[in-house]
Scaffold this motif. Structure first.
Motif, PDB file in Angstrom:
ATOM      1  N   GLN A 510       0.808  -1.210   0.000  1.00  0.00           N
ATOM      2  CA  GLN A 510       0.000   0.000   0.000  1.00  0.00           C
ATOM      3  C   GLN A 510       0.848   1.270   0.000  1.00  0.00           C
ATOM      4  O   GLN A 510       0.360   2.342  -0.357  1.00  0.00           O
ATOM      5  N   THR A 511       2.080   1.158   0.378  1.00  0.00           N
ATOM      6  CA  THR A 511       2.943   2.341   0.379  1.00  0.00           C
ATOM      7  C   THR A 511       3.098   2.957  -1.012  1.00  0.00           C
ATOM      8  O   THR A 511       3.069   4.193  -1.141  1.00  0.00           O
ATOM      9  N   LEU A 514       0.152   5.239  -1.777  1.00  0.00           N
ATOM     10  CA  LEU A 514       0.162   6.459  -0.982  1.00  0.00           C
ATOM     11  C   LEU A 514       1.173   7.453  -1.534  1.00  0.00           C
ATOM     12  O   LEU A 514       0.888   8.652  -1.674  1.00  0.00           O
ATOM     13  N   ASP A 558      -7.987   4.814  -3.507  1.00  0.00           N
ATOM     14  CA  ASP A 558      -7.392   4.698  -2.177  1.00  0.00           C
ATOM     15  C   ASP A 558      -8.446   4.407  -1.107  1.00  0.00           C
ATOM     16  O   ASP A 558      -8.192   3.664  -0.144  1.00  0.00           O
ATOM     17  N   LEU A 562      -6.953   0.899   0.241  1.00  0.00           N
ATOM     18  CA  LEU A 562      -5.940   1.106   1.277  1.00  0.00           C
ATOM     19  C   LEU A 562      -6.507   0.785   2.658  1.00  0.00           C
ATOM     20  O   LEU A 562      -7.714   0.897   2.914  1.00  0.00           O
ATOM     21  N   TYR A 566      -3.160   4.112   6.083  1.00  0.00           N
ATOM     22  CA  TYR A 566      -2.776   4.652   4.779  1.00  0.00           C
ATOM     23  C   TYR A 566      -3.898   5.511   4.187  1.00  0.00           C
ATOM     24  O   TYR A 566      -3.651   6.515   3.530  1.00  0.00           O
ATOM     25  N   SER A 570      -3.508   9.406   3.321  1.00  0.00           N
ATOM     26  CA  SER A 570      -3.792   9.821   1.951  1.00  0.00           C
ATOM     27  C   SER A 570      -4.754  10.995   1.930  1.00  0.00           C
ATOM     28  O   SER A 570      -4.534  11.993   1.228  1.00  0.00           O
TER      29      SER A 570
END
Length: 593
Positions: A510-511, A514, A558, A562, A566, A570
Protein backbone atom coordinates in the motif's frame (compact mmCIF):
# COMPACT_ATOMS: atom_id res chain seq x y z
CA UNK A 1 10.11 92.48 -130.69
CA UNK A 2 8.54 92.70 -127.33
CA UNK A 3 5.82 90.19 -128.18
CA UNK A 4 8.26 87.93 -129.87
CA UNK A 5 10.57 88.01 -126.89
CA UNK A 6 7.62 87.27 -124.63
CA UNK A 7 6.68 84.34 -126.79
CA UNK A 8 10.19 82.98 -126.57
CA UNK A 9 10.14 83.40 -122.79
CA UNK A 10 6.81 81.54 -122.53
CA UNK A 11 8.05 78.73 -124.67
CA UNK A 12 11.22 78.44 -122.52
CA UNK A 13 9.13 78.30 -119.32
CA UNK A 14 6.92 75.58 -120.71
CA UNK A 15 9.98 73.58 -121.69
CA UNK A 16 11.49 73.95 -118.25
CA UNK A 17 8.21 72.90 -116.60
CA UNK A 18 7.93 69.81 -118.80
CA UNK A 19 11.48 68.82 -117.97
CA UNK A 20 10.81 69.15 -114.27
CA UNK A 21 7.69 66.99 -114.53
CA UNK A 22 9.54 64.33 -116.48
CA UNK A 23 12.30 64.34 -113.87
CA UNK A 24 9.71 63.99 -111.08
CA UNK A 25 8.04 61.09 -112.87
CA UNK A 26 11.38 59.38 -113.34
CA UNK A 27 12.12 59.76 -109.61
CA UNK A 28 8.74 58.28 -108.67
CA UNK A 29 9.23 55.39 -111.08
CA UNK A 30 12.66 54.75 -109.57
CA UNK A 31 11.11 54.85 -106.07
CA UNK A 32 8.38 52.40 -107.08
CA UNK A 33 10.92 50.08 -108.68
CA UNK A 34 13.07 50.21 -105.55
CA UNK A 35 10.09 49.37 -103.33
CA UNK A 36 8.99 46.49 -105.56
CA UNK A 37 12.52 45.11 -105.44
CA UNK A 38 12.50 45.38 -101.62
CA UNK A 39 9.16 43.58 -101.46
CA UNK A 40 10.41 40.80 -103.69
CA UNK A 41 13.56 40.24 -101.63
CA UNK A 42 12.02 40.76 -98.15
CA UNK A 43 10.81 37.80 -95.97
CA UNK A 44 7.06 37.07 -96.00
CA UNK A 45 6.53 38.78 -92.64
CA UNK A 46 7.80 42.07 -94.06
CA UNK A 47 5.88 41.88 -97.34
CA UNK A 48 2.51 42.85 -95.89
CA UNK A 49 3.16 46.55 -96.53
CA UNK A 50 5.87 49.12 -97.12
CA UNK A 51 8.24 50.16 -94.39
CA UNK A 52 6.90 53.74 -94.51
CA UNK A 53 3.80 55.37 -96.01
CA UNK A 54 4.17 55.90 -99.76
CA UNK A 55 3.68 59.21 -101.48
CA UNK A 56 0.70 57.80 -103.36
CA UNK A 57 -1.76 55.31 -101.90
CA UNK A 58 -0.88 51.76 -102.85
CA UNK A 59 -2.87 48.58 -102.43
CA UNK A 60 -1.37 46.44 -99.64
CA UNK A 61 0.18 43.18 -100.68
CA UNK A 62 -1.48 40.30 -98.83
CA UNK A 63 0.50 37.11 -98.37
CA UNK A 64 -1.87 34.23 -97.70
CA UNK A 65 -0.15 31.01 -96.54
CA UNK A 66 -0.74 27.90 -98.49
CA UNK A 67 -3.36 25.66 -96.99
CA UNK A 68 -1.77 22.77 -95.09
CA UNK A 69 -2.59 19.31 -96.40
CA UNK A 70 -5.02 17.38 -94.23
CA UNK A 71 -3.27 15.32 -91.54
CA UNK A 72 -4.35 11.69 -91.59
CA UNK A 73 -5.59 10.35 -88.26
CA UNK A 74 -3.18 8.40 -86.11
CA UNK A 75 -3.22 4.68 -86.29
CA UNK A 76 -5.04 4.27 -83.02
CA UNK A 77 -7.25 7.38 -83.08
CA UNK A 78 -10.91 7.06 -84.07
CA UNK A 79 -11.72 8.60 -87.41
CA UNK A 80 -14.19 11.49 -87.32
CA UNK A 81 -17.45 10.38 -88.80
CA UNK A 82 -20.41 12.63 -89.36
CA UNK A 83 -18.88 15.51 -87.34
CA UNK A 84 -18.42 13.39 -84.20
CA UNK A 85 -15.04 12.42 -82.77
CA UNK A 86 -16.30 9.06 -81.54
CA UNK A 87 -18.32 6.75 -83.72
CA UNK A 88 -19.65 3.42 -82.45
CA UNK A 89 -19.71 1.88 -85.90
CA UNK A 90 -16.09 2.84 -86.48
CA UNK A 91 -15.12 1.39 -83.10
CA UNK A 92 -16.88 -1.94 -83.70
CA UNK A 93 -15.95 -2.26 -87.35
CA UNK A 94 -12.35 -1.09 -87.20
CA UNK A 95 -11.03 -1.67 -83.70
CA UNK A 96 -12.99 -4.41 -81.98
CA UNK A 97 -12.98 -6.71 -84.98
CA UNK A 98 -9.25 -6.18 -85.38
CA UNK A 99 -8.50 -6.90 -81.72
CA UNK A 100 -10.71 -9.97 -81.58
CA UNK A 101 -9.31 -11.23 -84.85
CA UNK A 102 -5.71 -10.82 -83.69
CA UNK A 103 -6.39 -12.52 -80.37
CA UNK A 104 -8.18 -15.36 -82.18
CA UNK A 105 -5.16 -15.90 -84.40
CA UNK A 106 -2.81 -16.12 -81.41
CA UNK A 107 -5.11 -18.61 -79.68
CA UNK A 108 -5.37 -20.51 -82.96
CA UNK A 109 -1.60 -20.96 -83.05
CA UNK A 110 -1.61 -22.17 -79.46
CA UNK A 111 -4.49 -24.57 -80.06
CA UNK A 112 -2.74 -25.86 -83.18
CA UNK A 113 0.36 -26.74 -81.20
CA UNK A 114 -1.67 -28.41 -78.47
CA UNK A 115 -3.85 -30.37 -80.90
CA UNK A 116 -0.88 -31.42 -83.01
CA UNK A 117 0.78 -32.82 -79.92
CA UNK A 118 -2.28 -34.65 -78.65
CA UNK A 119 -3.22 -36.22 -82.01
CA UNK A 120 0.25 -36.92 -83.31
CA UNK A 121 -0.26 -35.18 -86.65
CA UNK A 122 3.38 -34.37 -87.11
CA UNK A 123 6.67 -34.58 -85.35
CA UNK A 124 7.93 -31.83 -83.11
CA UNK A 125 10.29 -30.07 -85.55
CA UNK A 126 7.52 -29.91 -88.19
CA UNK A 127 5.09 -28.31 -85.74
CA UNK A 128 7.60 -25.67 -84.73
CA UNK A 129 8.58 -24.92 -88.33
CA UNK A 130 4.92 -24.57 -89.34
CA UNK A 131 4.30 -22.27 -86.40
CA UNK A 132 7.30 -20.09 -87.30
CA UNK A 133 6.31 -19.97 -90.97
CA UNK A 134 2.71 -19.10 -90.21
CA UNK A 135 3.74 -16.36 -87.77
CA UNK A 136 6.26 -14.91 -90.20
CA UNK A 137 3.75 -14.92 -93.08
CA UNK A 138 1.18 -13.19 -90.89
CA UNK A 139 3.77 -10.59 -89.90
CA UNK A 140 4.69 -9.98 -93.54
CA UNK A 141 1.04 -9.65 -94.51
CA UNK A 142 0.47 -7.11 -91.75
CA UNK A 143 3.51 -5.07 -92.75
CA UNK A 144 2.42 -5.13 -96.41
CA UNK A 145 -1.10 -4.02 -95.56
CA UNK A 146 0.14 -1.20 -93.35
CA UNK A 147 2.76 0.15 -95.73
CA UNK A 148 0.74 -0.20 -98.93
CA UNK A 149 -2.89 0.05 -97.89
CA UNK A 150 -2.66 2.54 -95.02
CA UNK A 151 -2.93 2.39 -91.25
CA UNK A 152 -5.78 -0.10 -91.03
CA UNK A 153 -6.74 -1.86 -87.83
CA UNK A 154 -6.56 -5.21 -89.59
CA UNK A 155 -2.89 -4.63 -90.40
CA UNK A 156 -2.12 -3.60 -86.84
CA UNK A 157 -3.92 -6.59 -85.36
CA UNK A 158 -2.16 -8.95 -87.78
CA UNK A 159 1.27 -7.63 -86.84
CA UNK A 160 0.53 -7.78 -83.12
CA UNK A 161 -0.79 -11.31 -83.38
CA UNK A 162 2.20 -12.40 -85.42
CA UNK A 163 4.63 -11.06 -82.84
CA UNK A 164 2.85 -12.84 -80.00
CA UNK A 165 2.71 -16.06 -82.05
CA UNK A 166 6.45 -15.83 -82.74
CA UNK A 167 7.12 -15.57 -79.02
CA UNK A 168 4.92 -18.57 -78.37
CA UNK A 169 6.68 -20.53 -81.11
CA UNK A 170 10.19 -19.85 -79.86
CA UNK A 171 9.15 -20.63 -76.29
CA UNK A 172 7.64 -23.93 -77.38
CA UNK A 173 10.70 -24.83 -79.45
CA UNK A 174 13.01 -24.10 -76.53
CA UNK A 175 11.04 -25.29 -73.51
CA UNK A 176 8.55 -27.88 -74.69
CA UNK A 177 10.51 -29.76 -77.34
CA UNK A 178 14.18 -28.88 -76.62
CA UNK A 179 14.74 -28.20 -80.32
CA UNK A 180 16.62 -24.95 -79.74
CA UNK A 181 19.35 -24.42 -77.17
CA UNK A 182 18.49 -21.93 -74.44
CA UNK A 183 21.11 -19.46 -75.66
CA UNK A 184 19.77 -19.58 -79.22
CA UNK A 185 16.21 -19.29 -77.95
CA UNK A 186 17.13 -16.20 -75.95
CA UNK A 187 18.76 -14.67 -79.01
CA UNK A 188 15.61 -15.24 -81.08
CA UNK A 189 13.48 -13.80 -78.28
CA UNK A 190 15.67 -10.70 -78.21
CA UNK A 191 15.18 -10.24 -81.96
CA UNK A 192 11.42 -10.62 -81.66
CA UNK A 193 11.26 -8.20 -78.75
CA UNK A 194 13.37 -5.65 -80.63
CA UNK A 195 11.12 -6.00 -83.69
CA UNK A 196 7.99 -5.53 -81.60
CA UNK A 197 9.45 -2.47 -79.92
CA UNK A 198 10.58 -0.93 -83.20
CA UNK A 199 7.22 -1.50 -84.93
CA UNK A 200 5.18 -0.19 -81.99
CA UNK A 201 7.36 2.93 -81.75
CA UNK A 202 7.43 3.57 -85.50
CA UNK A 203 3.71 3.13 -86.01
CA UNK A 204 2.69 4.64 -82.68
CA UNK A 205 0.35 1.67 -82.34
CA UNK A 206 -1.22 0.63 -79.10
CA UNK A 207 -2.59 -2.47 -80.82
CA UNK A 208 0.91 -3.77 -81.59
CA UNK A 209 2.07 -2.90 -78.09
CA UNK A 210 -0.99 -4.43 -76.44
CA UNK A 211 -1.24 -7.66 -78.43
CA UNK A 212 2.43 -8.07 -79.25
CA UNK A 213 4.27 -7.08 -76.09
CA UNK A 214 1.70 -8.12 -73.52
CA UNK A 215 1.13 -11.32 -75.49
CA UNK A 216 4.87 -11.88 -75.38
CA UNK A 217 4.82 -11.47 -71.62
CA UNK A 218 2.19 -14.20 -71.43
CA UNK A 219 3.89 -16.49 -73.95
CA UNK A 220 5.45 -18.82 -71.32
CA UNK A 221 2.04 -19.24 -69.72
CA UNK A 222 0.28 -19.86 -73.03
CA UNK A 223 2.57 -22.74 -73.99
CA UNK A 224 2.87 -24.09 -70.43
CA UNK A 225 6.62 -23.58 -70.33
CA UNK A 226 6.82 -24.23 -66.59
CA UNK A 227 9.09 -22.48 -64.09
CA UNK A 228 12.49 -22.79 -65.72
CA UNK A 229 14.99 -19.96 -65.67
CA UNK A 230 14.92 -19.71 -69.46
CA UNK A 231 11.15 -19.19 -69.43
CA UNK A 232 11.61 -16.41 -66.89
CA UNK A 233 14.31 -14.89 -69.11
CA UNK A 234 11.84 -14.88 -72.04
CA UNK A 235 9.38 -12.97 -69.91
CA UNK A 236 12.08 -10.56 -68.69
CA UNK A 237 13.05 -9.72 -72.26
CA UNK A 238 9.45 -9.00 -73.13
CA UNK A 239 9.21 -6.85 -69.99
CA UNK A 240 12.24 -4.82 -71.10
CA UNK A 241 10.53 -4.31 -74.45
CA UNK A 242 7.39 -3.15 -72.69
CA UNK A 243 9.34 -0.67 -70.57
CA UNK A 244 11.13 0.64 -73.66
CA UNK A 245 7.87 1.27 -75.51
CA UNK A 246 6.34 2.78 -72.38
CA UNK A 247 9.12 5.35 -72.07
CA UNK A 248 9.33 6.11 -75.77
CA UNK A 249 5.65 6.49 -76.55
CA UNK A 250 4.51 7.65 -73.09
CA UNK A 251 1.84 4.96 -72.67
CA UNK A 252 1.29 4.76 -68.93
CA UNK A 253 -1.27 1.95 -69.27
CA UNK A 254 1.50 -0.35 -70.48
CA UNK A 255 3.24 -0.21 -67.08
CA UNK A 256 0.23 -1.60 -65.25
CA UNK A 257 -0.37 -4.25 -67.93
CA UNK A 258 3.28 -5.38 -67.84
CA UNK A 259 3.30 -5.50 -64.05
CA UNK A 260 0.13 -7.56 -63.82
CA UNK A 261 1.31 -9.97 -66.53
CA UNK A 262 4.82 -10.49 -65.16
CA UNK A 263 4.43 -10.56 -61.36
CA UNK A 264 2.52 -13.90 -61.12
CA UNK A 265 5.14 -15.60 -63.27
CA UNK A 266 7.94 -14.09 -61.19
CA UNK A 267 6.39 -15.21 -57.91
CA UNK A 268 5.71 -18.69 -59.32
CA UNK A 269 9.32 -19.04 -60.46
CA UNK A 270 10.65 -17.86 -57.08
CA UNK A 271 8.44 -20.33 -55.21
CA UNK A 272 9.91 -23.19 -57.24
CA UNK A 273 13.51 -21.97 -57.17
CA UNK A 274 14.50 -20.28 -53.91
CA UNK A 275 14.99 -23.55 -51.99
CA UNK A 276 17.96 -24.50 -54.19
CA UNK A 277 19.12 -21.16 -55.64
CA UNK A 278 18.57 -18.45 -53.04
CA UNK A 279 21.27 -16.14 -54.38
CA UNK A 280 19.86 -16.33 -57.90
CA UNK A 281 16.41 -15.48 -56.59
CA UNK A 282 17.70 -12.36 -54.81
CA UNK A 283 19.50 -11.17 -57.94
CA UNK A 284 16.36 -11.68 -60.05
CA UNK A 285 14.27 -9.82 -57.46
CA UNK A 286 16.67 -6.89 -57.57
CA UNK A 287 16.61 -6.76 -61.38
CA UNK A 288 12.83 -6.85 -61.55
CA UNK A 289 12.57 -4.17 -58.87
CA UNK A 290 14.90 -2.01 -60.94
CA UNK A 291 12.81 -2.57 -64.09
CA UNK A 292 9.60 -1.52 -62.38
CA UNK A 293 11.26 1.54 -60.84
CA UNK A 294 12.64 2.55 -64.24
CA UNK A 295 9.16 2.18 -65.72
CA UNK A 296 7.58 4.42 -63.08
CA UNK A 297 10.28 7.07 -62.63
CA UNK A 298 11.22 7.06 -66.32
CA UNK A 299 7.65 7.85 -67.26
CA UNK A 300 7.66 10.71 -64.76
CA UNK A 301 10.80 12.10 -66.37
CA UNK A 302 9.24 11.80 -69.82
CA UNK A 303 5.93 13.35 -68.78
CA UNK A 304 6.63 15.55 -65.74
CA UNK A 305 3.61 16.78 -63.80
CA UNK A 306 3.10 18.77 -60.61
CA UNK A 307 0.55 16.42 -59.07
CA UNK A 308 0.80 12.77 -58.14
CA UNK A 309 0.02 10.46 -61.06
CA UNK A 310 -1.98 7.43 -59.96
CA UNK A 311 -0.33 4.97 -62.37
CA UNK A 312 3.26 5.74 -61.36
CA UNK A 313 2.41 5.97 -57.67
CA UNK A 314 0.59 2.63 -57.71
CA UNK A 315 3.45 0.94 -59.54
CA UNK A 316 6.08 2.26 -57.10
CA UNK A 317 4.06 1.27 -54.06
CA UNK A 318 3.15 -2.19 -55.37
CA UNK A 319 6.75 -2.77 -56.44
CA UNK A 320 8.12 -1.89 -52.99
CA UNK A 321 5.61 -4.10 -51.20
CA UNK A 322 6.21 -7.03 -53.58
CA UNK A 323 10.00 -7.02 -53.56
CA UNK A 324 10.41 -6.38 -49.83
CA UNK A 325 7.84 -8.99 -48.82
CA UNK A 326 9.04 -11.71 -51.19
CA UNK A 327 12.70 -11.12 -50.31
CA UNK A 328 11.99 -11.23 -46.59
CA UNK A 329 9.89 -14.39 -46.86
CA UNK A 330 12.40 -16.40 -48.87
CA UNK A 331 15.34 -15.33 -46.67
CA UNK A 332 13.50 -15.98 -43.44
CA UNK A 333 12.26 -19.35 -44.69
CA UNK A 334 15.85 -20.36 -45.42
CA UNK A 335 16.79 -19.49 -41.81
CA UNK A 336 18.50 -16.17 -42.58
CA UNK A 337 16.56 -13.91 -40.23
CA UNK A 338 19.26 -11.23 -40.02
CA UNK A 339 19.65 -11.14 -43.80
CA UNK A 340 15.87 -10.88 -44.21
CA UNK A 341 15.80 -7.85 -41.92
CA UNK A 342 18.79 -6.33 -43.72
CA UNK A 343 16.95 -6.82 -47.04
CA UNK A 344 13.99 -4.72 -45.85
CA UNK A 345 16.22 -2.01 -44.36
CA UNK A 346 18.33 -1.84 -47.53
CA UNK A 347 15.24 -1.35 -49.68
CA UNK A 348 14.09 1.37 -47.28
CA UNK A 349 17.38 3.23 -47.62
CA UNK A 350 17.33 2.96 -51.41
CA UNK A 351 13.81 4.39 -51.58
CA UNK A 352 14.70 7.26 -49.26
CA UNK A 353 17.76 8.11 -51.37
CA UNK A 354 15.72 8.01 -54.58
CA UNK A 355 13.14 10.26 -52.97
CA UNK A 356 15.81 12.76 -51.92
CA UNK A 357 17.25 12.77 -55.45
CA UNK A 358 13.75 13.25 -56.85
CA UNK A 359 13.25 16.48 -54.91
CA UNK A 360 16.33 17.96 -56.55
CA UNK A 361 15.83 16.61 -60.10
CA UNK A 362 13.32 16.83 -62.92
CA UNK A 363 11.08 14.23 -61.38
CA UNK A 364 7.80 15.31 -59.87
CA UNK A 365 8.16 16.29 -56.21
CA UNK A 366 5.05 14.20 -55.56
CA UNK A 367 6.83 11.05 -56.75
CA UNK A 368 9.87 12.02 -54.71
CA UNK A 369 7.66 12.37 -51.66
CA UNK A 370 6.06 8.98 -52.37
CA UNK A 371 9.46 7.29 -52.69
CA UNK A 372 10.59 8.85 -49.43
CA UNK A 373 7.35 7.84 -47.71
CA UNK A 374 7.71 4.25 -48.94
CA UNK A 375 11.28 4.18 -47.67
CA UNK A 376 10.23 5.58 -44.30
CA UNK A 377 7.48 2.99 -43.96
CA UNK A 378 9.88 0.18 -44.83
CA UNK A 379 12.42 1.54 -42.34
CA UNK A 380 9.80 1.39 -39.59
CA UNK A 381 9.15 -2.26 -40.44
CA UNK A 382 12.88 -2.97 -40.68
CA UNK A 383 13.57 -1.45 -37.28
CA UNK A 384 10.75 -3.49 -35.77
CA UNK A 385 12.30 -6.63 -37.25
CA UNK A 386 15.87 -5.78 -36.26
CA UNK A 387 15.41 -4.32 -32.79
CA UNK A 388 13.40 -4.98 -29.67
CA UNK A 389 12.76 -3.34 -26.35
CA UNK A 390 14.14 0.15 -25.70
CA UNK A 391 16.44 -0.09 -28.73
CA UNK A 392 13.39 -0.14 -31.00
CA UNK A 393 11.92 2.85 -29.15
CA UNK A 394 15.21 4.68 -29.64
CA UNK A 395 15.24 3.85 -33.37
CA UNK A 396 11.70 5.05 -33.98
CA UNK A 397 12.24 8.17 -31.88
CA UNK A 398 15.42 9.07 -33.76
CA UNK A 399 13.60 8.68 -37.08
CA UNK A 400 10.83 10.96 -35.84
CA UNK A 401 13.36 13.66 -34.88
CA UNK A 402 15.21 13.28 -38.21
CA UNK A 403 11.99 13.68 -40.16
CA UNK A 404 11.16 16.78 -38.12
CA UNK A 405 14.56 18.17 -39.08
CA UNK A 406 13.91 17.33 -42.75
CA UNK A 407 10.54 19.07 -42.58
CA UNK A 408 12.24 22.14 -41.10
CA UNK A 409 15.03 22.27 -43.69
CA UNK A 410 13.02 21.42 -46.82
CA UNK A 411 9.75 23.06 -45.79
CA UNK A 412 7.99 19.82 -46.73
CA UNK A 413 4.91 19.74 -44.55
CA UNK A 414 4.02 16.17 -45.53
CA UNK A 415 7.03 14.95 -43.57
CA UNK A 416 5.06 15.81 -40.43
CA UNK A 417 2.92 12.73 -41.11
CA UNK A 418 6.04 10.58 -40.88
CA UNK A 419 7.02 12.33 -37.65
CA UNK A 420 3.62 11.55 -36.15
CA UNK A 421 3.81 7.92 -37.34
CA UNK A 422 7.17 7.15 -35.72
CA UNK A 423 6.37 9.03 -32.53
CA UNK A 424 3.08 7.15 -32.16
CA UNK A 425 4.89 3.85 -32.75
CA UNK A 426 7.45 4.69 -30.05
CA UNK A 427 4.78 5.71 -27.53
CA UNK A 428 2.70 2.62 -28.28
CA UNK A 429 5.70 0.35 -27.77
CA UNK A 430 6.47 1.93 -24.40
CA UNK A 431 2.86 1.62 -23.23
CA UNK A 432 2.61 -2.00 -24.39
CA UNK A 433 6.04 -3.44 -23.57
CA UNK A 434 8.30 -1.31 -21.34
CA UNK A 435 5.82 0.48 -19.06
CA UNK A 436 2.19 -0.54 -19.54
CA UNK A 437 -0.50 1.25 -17.50
CA UNK A 438 -0.71 -1.64 -14.99
CA UNK A 439 2.83 -0.68 -13.99
CA UNK A 440 1.19 1.98 -11.81
CA UNK A 441 -0.24 -0.89 -9.74
CA UNK A 442 2.37 -3.65 -9.71
CA UNK A 443 5.52 -2.13 -11.22
CA UNK A 444 7.42 -3.18 -14.36
CA UNK A 445 9.48 -6.18 -15.43
CA UNK A 446 12.63 -4.09 -15.94
CA UNK A 447 12.85 -0.64 -14.41
CA UNK A 448 15.95 0.44 -16.42
CA UNK A 449 14.24 -0.44 -19.69
CA UNK A 450 11.10 1.42 -18.64
CA UNK A 451 13.12 4.51 -17.67
CA UNK A 452 15.02 4.47 -20.98
CA UNK A 453 11.85 4.05 -23.03
CA UNK A 454 9.90 6.84 -21.30
CA UNK A 455 12.89 9.21 -21.26
CA UNK A 456 13.61 8.66 -24.96
CA UNK A 457 9.99 9.40 -25.90
CA UNK A 458 10.05 12.58 -23.80
CA UNK A 459 13.32 13.73 -25.39
CA UNK A 460 12.01 12.95 -28.88
CA UNK A 461 8.83 14.94 -28.29
CA UNK A 462 10.88 17.84 -26.92
CA UNK A 463 13.27 17.74 -29.91
CA UNK A 464 10.39 17.74 -32.37
CA UNK A 465 8.79 20.62 -30.48
CA UNK A 466 11.98 22.65 -30.80
CA UNK A 467 12.40 21.82 -34.50
CA UNK A 468 8.89 22.85 -35.48
CA UNK A 469 8.69 26.40 -36.87
CA UNK A 470 7.12 28.72 -34.29
CA UNK A 471 4.45 30.00 -36.66
CA UNK A 472 3.51 26.68 -38.32
CA UNK A 473 2.01 23.38 -37.21
CA UNK A 474 0.41 25.16 -34.25
CA UNK A 475 -2.08 22.31 -33.89
CA UNK A 476 0.74 19.88 -33.01
CA UNK A 477 2.30 21.93 -30.24
CA UNK A 478 -0.30 21.19 -27.53
CA UNK A 479 -0.01 17.45 -28.21
CA UNK A 480 3.79 17.51 -28.01
CA UNK A 481 3.82 19.64 -24.88
CA UNK A 482 1.25 17.36 -23.29
CA UNK A 483 3.31 14.29 -24.20
CA UNK A 484 6.43 15.78 -22.61
CA UNK A 485 4.50 16.67 -19.46
CA UNK A 486 2.86 13.25 -19.16
CA UNK A 487 6.21 11.49 -19.67
CA UNK A 488 7.84 13.63 -16.96
CA UNK A 489 5.09 12.61 -14.51
CA UNK A 490 4.77 9.00 -15.72
CA UNK A 491 8.47 8.19 -15.35
CA UNK A 492 8.79 8.93 -11.57
CA UNK A 493 5.36 7.38 -11.00
CA UNK A 494 6.47 4.07 -12.47
CA UNK A 495 9.80 4.26 -10.65
CA UNK A 496 8.11 4.89 -7.26
CA UNK A 497 5.63 2.04 -7.67
CA UNK A 498 8.29 -0.42 -8.87
CA UNK A 499 10.79 0.55 -6.17
CA UNK A 500 8.33 0.38 -3.25
CA UNK A 501 6.34 -2.64 -4.37
CA UNK A 502 6.69 -5.63 -2.06
CA UNK A 503 5.46 -9.13 -2.70
CA UNK A 504 3.94 -10.39 -5.91
CA UNK A 505 1.41 -8.88 -8.29
CA UNK A 506 -1.53 -10.00 -6.14
CA UNK A 507 -0.19 -8.09 -3.10
CA UNK A 508 2.01 -5.17 -4.24
CA UNK A 509 1.65 -3.29 -0.95
CA UNK A 510 0.00 0.00 0.00
CA UNK A 511 2.94 2.34 0.38
CA UNK A 512 3.43 2.77 -3.40
CA UNK A 513 -0.13 4.02 -3.87
CA UNK A 514 0.16 6.46 -0.98
CA UNK A 515 3.40 7.84 -2.42
CA UNK A 516 1.87 7.95 -5.90
CA UNK A 517 -1.06 10.05 -4.71
CA UNK A 518 1.33 12.37 -2.88
CA UNK A 519 3.54 12.70 -5.97
CA UNK A 520 0.66 13.67 -8.22
CA UNK A 521 -0.66 16.15 -5.69
CA UNK A 522 2.74 17.82 -5.13
CA UNK A 523 3.53 18.02 -8.87
CA UNK A 524 0.08 19.42 -9.58
CA UNK A 525 0.49 22.06 -6.87
CA UNK A 526 3.95 23.03 -8.15
CA UNK A 527 2.71 23.34 -11.72
CA UNK A 528 -0.18 25.50 -10.54
CA UNK A 529 2.09 27.81 -8.54
CA UNK A 530 4.62 28.18 -11.35
CA UNK A 531 1.82 28.86 -13.81
CA UNK A 532 0.44 31.55 -11.52
CA UNK A 533 3.82 33.20 -10.98
CA UNK A 534 4.73 33.18 -14.68
CA UNK A 535 1.16 33.77 -15.79
CA UNK A 536 1.27 30.63 -17.99
CA UNK A 537 -2.24 29.39 -18.58
CA UNK A 538 -1.09 25.97 -19.85
CA UNK A 539 0.88 25.28 -16.67
CA UNK A 540 -2.07 26.32 -14.52
CA UNK A 541 -4.43 24.05 -16.44
CA UNK A 542 -1.95 21.18 -16.27
CA UNK A 543 -1.60 21.57 -12.53
CA UNK A 544 -5.35 21.68 -12.02
CA UNK A 545 -5.83 18.58 -14.18
CA UNK A 546 -3.19 16.65 -12.23
CA UNK A 547 -4.75 17.72 -8.94
CA UNK A 548 -8.14 16.54 -10.23
CA UNK A 549 -6.62 13.15 -11.13
CA UNK A 550 -5.11 12.88 -7.65
CA UNK A 551 -8.49 13.68 -6.07
CA UNK A 552 -10.22 11.07 -8.21
CA UNK A 553 -7.60 8.47 -7.31
CA UNK A 554 -7.91 9.11 -3.58
CA UNK A 555 -11.69 8.96 -3.54
CA UNK A 556 -12.17 6.13 -6.02
CA UNK A 557 -9.13 3.92 -5.46
CA UNK A 558 -7.39 4.70 -2.18
CA UNK A 559 -10.65 4.83 -0.25
CA UNK A 560 -11.57 1.26 -1.23
CA UNK A 561 -8.19 -0.47 -1.34
CA UNK A 562 -5.94 1.11 1.28
CA UNK A 563 -5.98 0.14 4.93
CA UNK A 564 -7.05 2.55 7.68
CA UNK A 565 -3.75 4.28 8.46
CA UNK A 566 -2.78 4.65 4.78
CA UNK A 567 -6.25 5.87 3.95
CA UNK A 568 -6.06 8.52 6.69
CA UNK A 569 -2.63 9.70 5.55
CA UNK A 570 -3.79 9.82 1.95
CA UNK A 571 -6.81 12.00 2.72
CA UNK A 572 -4.90 14.29 5.10
CA UNK A 573 -2.09 14.82 2.59
CA UNK A 574 -4.54 15.47 -0.21
CA UNK A 575 -6.52 17.93 1.91
CA UNK A 576 -3.40 19.90 2.81
CA UNK A 577 -2.31 20.05 -0.81
CA UNK A 578 -5.73 21.22 -1.98
CA UNK A 579 -5.88 23.93 0.71
CA UNK A 580 -2.41 25.09 -0.31
CA UNK A 581 -3.45 25.14 -3.95
CA UNK A 582 -6.59 27.17 -3.20
CA UNK A 583 -4.63 29.67 -1.09
CA UNK A 584 -1.90 30.03 -3.72
CA UNK A 585 -4.38 30.43 -6.52
CA UNK A 586 -6.31 33.21 -4.75
CA UNK A 587 -3.28 35.16 -3.55
CA UNK A 588 -0.99 34.73 -6.57
CA UNK A 589 -3.75 35.14 -9.10
CA UNK A 590 -4.81 38.43 -7.50
CA UNK A 591 -1.19 39.60 -7.44
CA UNK A 592 -0.65 38.77 -11.12
CA UNK A 593 -3.85 40.52 -12.14
Amino acid sequence: MRSAGGGDHAEGGMADDTAQRLQGLEEKVDELLRRVAELETAPPVLRAGPAKPPDAPLQPVVWAPKSAPPVPPAADQPVDSGGSQFDLEDLLGGRVLGWIGGSAIVLGFVFFLVMAVSRGWSDEPTRVVLAFLGSTLLLGAGLFLYERKGQTQAALAAVGSAIAALYASVTAATQLYDLIAPAAGLAVAVVIGAAATAIAVRWNSRVVAGIGIVGALLAPVLVDAGTSTVALAFMAIALCSAVGVLLWRKWDWLAAAAFLASVPQLVYWIDETYADHLGRVLVVLTLFWLLYVVAAIGYELRVPVRTLRASSASLLLANAVLISAVGYIVLHDRHHADAATAWVIALALVHVVLGAVGFRGRMSSEIGALLAAVGIGLSAIGLALALSGPALVVGWSVEAVMLAWVARRTDERRAVAGVALFLVLAVAHVLIVEAPPQALLVGVDSLPQAIVGIAVVALAALGILLLLPPDEEAWARPFLEGLVAVALVYLPSVAIVDAWTTGDASNPGQTPQLLLSALWGVVGLCALVVGLVRDERRLRLGGLILLAIAVAKVFLFDLTTLESIYRVLSFIALGLLLLSAAFAYQRLRRTVQ
